[in-house]
Motif scaffolding. Sequence first.
Motif, PDB file in Angstrom:
ATOM      1  N   UNK A 170     -12.195   4.731  10.374  1.00  0.00           N
ATOM      2  CA  UNK A 170     -11.055   6.562  11.040  1.00  0.00           C
ATOM      3  C   UNK A 170      -9.893   6.544   9.888  1.00  0.00           C
ATOM      4  N   UNK A 171      -9.130   4.921   9.156  1.00  0.00           N
ATOM      5  CA  UNK A 171      -8.601   5.782   8.301  1.00  0.00           C
ATOM      6  C   UNK A 171      -8.798   6.544   7.201  1.00  0.00           C
ATOM      7  N   UNK A 172     -10.107   5.523   6.373  1.00  0.00           N
ATOM      8  CA  UNK A 172     -10.852   6.177   5.516  1.00  0.00           C
ATOM      9  C   UNK A 172     -10.821   7.724   5.764  1.00  0.00           C
ATOM     10  N   UNK A 173     -11.588   8.514   6.948  1.00  0.00           N
ATOM     11  CA  UNK A 173     -11.430   9.758   7.292  1.00  0.00           C
ATOM     12  C   UNK A 173     -10.124  10.699   7.395  1.00  0.00           C
ATOM     13  N   UNK A 190       0.706  -1.215  -0.510  1.00  0.00           N
ATOM     14  CA  UNK A 190       0.305   0.119  -0.081  1.00  0.00           C
ATOM     15  C   UNK A 190       1.154   1.048  -0.227  1.00  0.00           C
ATOM     16  N   UNK A 191       1.882   0.937   0.490  1.00  0.00           N
ATOM     17  CA  UNK A 191       2.314   2.557   1.017  1.00  0.00           C
ATOM     18  C   UNK A 191       3.160   2.690  -0.380  1.00  0.00           C
ATOM     19  N   UNK A 192       3.872   1.580  -1.108  1.00  0.00           N
ATOM     20  CA  UNK A 192       4.306   1.913  -2.434  1.00  0.00           C
ATOM     21  C   UNK A 192       3.482   2.411  -3.536  1.00  0.00           C
ATOM     22  N   UNK A 193       1.981   1.766  -3.581  1.00  0.00           N
ATOM     23  CA  UNK A 193       1.305   2.457  -4.257  1.00  0.00           C
ATOM     24  C   UNK A 193       0.805   3.502  -4.564  1.00  0.00           C
ATOM     25  N   UNK A 194       1.154   3.941  -2.757  1.00  0.00           N
ATOM     26  CA  UNK A 194       0.422   5.802  -2.748  1.00  0.00           C
ATOM     27  C   UNK A 194       1.918   6.477  -3.164  1.00  0.00           C
ATOM     28  N   UNK A 203      -5.010  -1.480   2.813  1.00  0.00           N
ATOM     29  CA  UNK A 203      -5.514  -1.191   3.685  1.00  0.00           C
ATOM     30  C   UNK A 203      -6.174  -2.014   4.513  1.00  0.00           C
ATOM     31  N   UNK A 204      -7.254  -2.202   3.547  1.00  0.00           N
ATOM     32  CA  UNK A 204      -8.198  -2.707   4.128  1.00  0.00           C
ATOM     33  C   UNK A 204      -8.087  -4.099   4.144  1.00  0.00           C
ATOM     34  N   UNK A 205      -7.777  -4.638   3.670  1.00  0.00           N
ATOM     35  CA  UNK A 205      -7.324  -5.825   3.164  1.00  0.00           C
ATOM     36  C   UNK A 205      -6.497  -6.504   4.686  1.00  0.00           C
ATOM     37  N   UNK A 206      -4.953  -5.353   4.766  1.00  0.00           N
ATOM     38  CA  UNK A 206      -3.999  -5.628   5.884  1.00  0.00           C
ATOM     39  C   UNK A 206      -5.178  -5.619   7.198  1.00  0.00           C
ATOM     40  N   UNK A 207      -6.063  -4.788   7.262  1.00  0.00           N
ATOM     41  CA  UNK A 207      -6.504  -4.556   8.825  1.00  0.00           C
ATOM     42  C   UNK A 207      -6.949  -5.334   8.827  1.00  0.00           C
ATOM     43  N   UNK A 208      -7.706  -6.490   8.266  1.00  0.00           N
ATOM     44  CA  UNK A 208      -9.178  -7.694   9.072  1.00  0.00           C
ATOM     45  C   UNK A 208      -7.818  -8.635   9.735  1.00  0.00           C
ATOM     46  N   UNK A 209      -6.661  -8.678   9.133  1.00  0.00           N
ATOM     47  CA  UNK A 209      -4.969  -9.062  10.060  1.00  0.00           C
ATOM     48  C   UNK A 209      -5.360  -8.772  11.282  1.00  0.00           C
ATOM     49  N   UNK A 210      -5.172  -7.115  11.393  1.00  0.00           N
ATOM     50  CA  UNK A 210      -4.906  -6.951  13.026  1.00  0.00           C
ATOM     51  C   UNK A 210      -6.038  -7.574  14.165  1.00  0.00           C
TER      52      UNK A 210
END
Length: 316
Positions: A197-200, A142-146, A168-175
């Motif tokens: 919160x991340x979208x905002x 995600x950081x590389x794409x940004x 990032x949503x996909x990564x958030x699942x694993x948290x």
Amino acid sequence: MNRLYPLVLEHRIPAFLRYCISTCIMVVCAVLEMALQMQTGSAGYFVLLPGVFLSGLIFDRGSGIFAAAIAIGVVAYMSYAGATGLDYLAPNALFAITAAGAATVAEFQRAELKRVMQADKTKAVLLQELAHRTKNNLAVLSAMIRLEARNGGPEVAAALEATARRLHVMAEVYDHLSLKQDSRLVNMRYFLNNVVEKVFDSLASAGPIAFQVVCEEVYLPSQQALAVGIITNELVTNALKYAFPGDKPGQVAVTLSTSDGIELSICDNGVGLRGEADPGGLGSRIVLLLTQQLDGQLTYERLDIGLRVTLRAHPR
């Protein structure tokens, strides 16, 4: 299984206390055996064997042998009256063999239970490690794409930024992934809060807009949770981009309930929906595909002020 783990593997009871508890167990069994003998007039002594087995299973081999010795002593005492010679020795010898066998079986059973529970704990640790590494890999991607988005034009940058948010949503699942009843489940209460919160945070320039997430502490399988998370990401993103033009203040409310299937609602008090309910963009197509994956239905409801989008699904 997890509740048995501290009892069987992690207890740190002193040996003296273990033997005292084993003695208490055998005393209870002996009292039951005497009461049964008084009622029926027969001496089977089988009531003592569960105490031997339980002591060996809960504690260790020594406790099982100790309980077996107590059981043999009780039988020897109860069968002593009037019995001599072979009539006395044979039944007691047979019971002694049986009690020793019960203690041995308890030890084997305890060893097998210990092996199974250790394997279960190892599986949970491996799952957490895999989830952690997967999340880190998705976060890096995600950081590389940004970073790549900064080198493109406005349209390319917007598309790459949207892709980064989905990753990032996909990564958030694993948290929020945990192993419960041999299933990988996600705590939706905290997961949805983090997604919104991340979208905002990424669209903070959209204006003074507040958000609210209403969700009980419910768990969904990881695949369903991921679909609900991405749908929420897309619909909240659309609300921030199009519902509040000109830095207009407002509020976006996200509600999830699972009392009768999955019901997800995203409501805003913005300008409402203009034109058709299905804009046909990439985000809308993703939402449609994920809705079909959940065997659900998506409805758009125009309110007096704003718009409510509701997903209702009864996944198999």
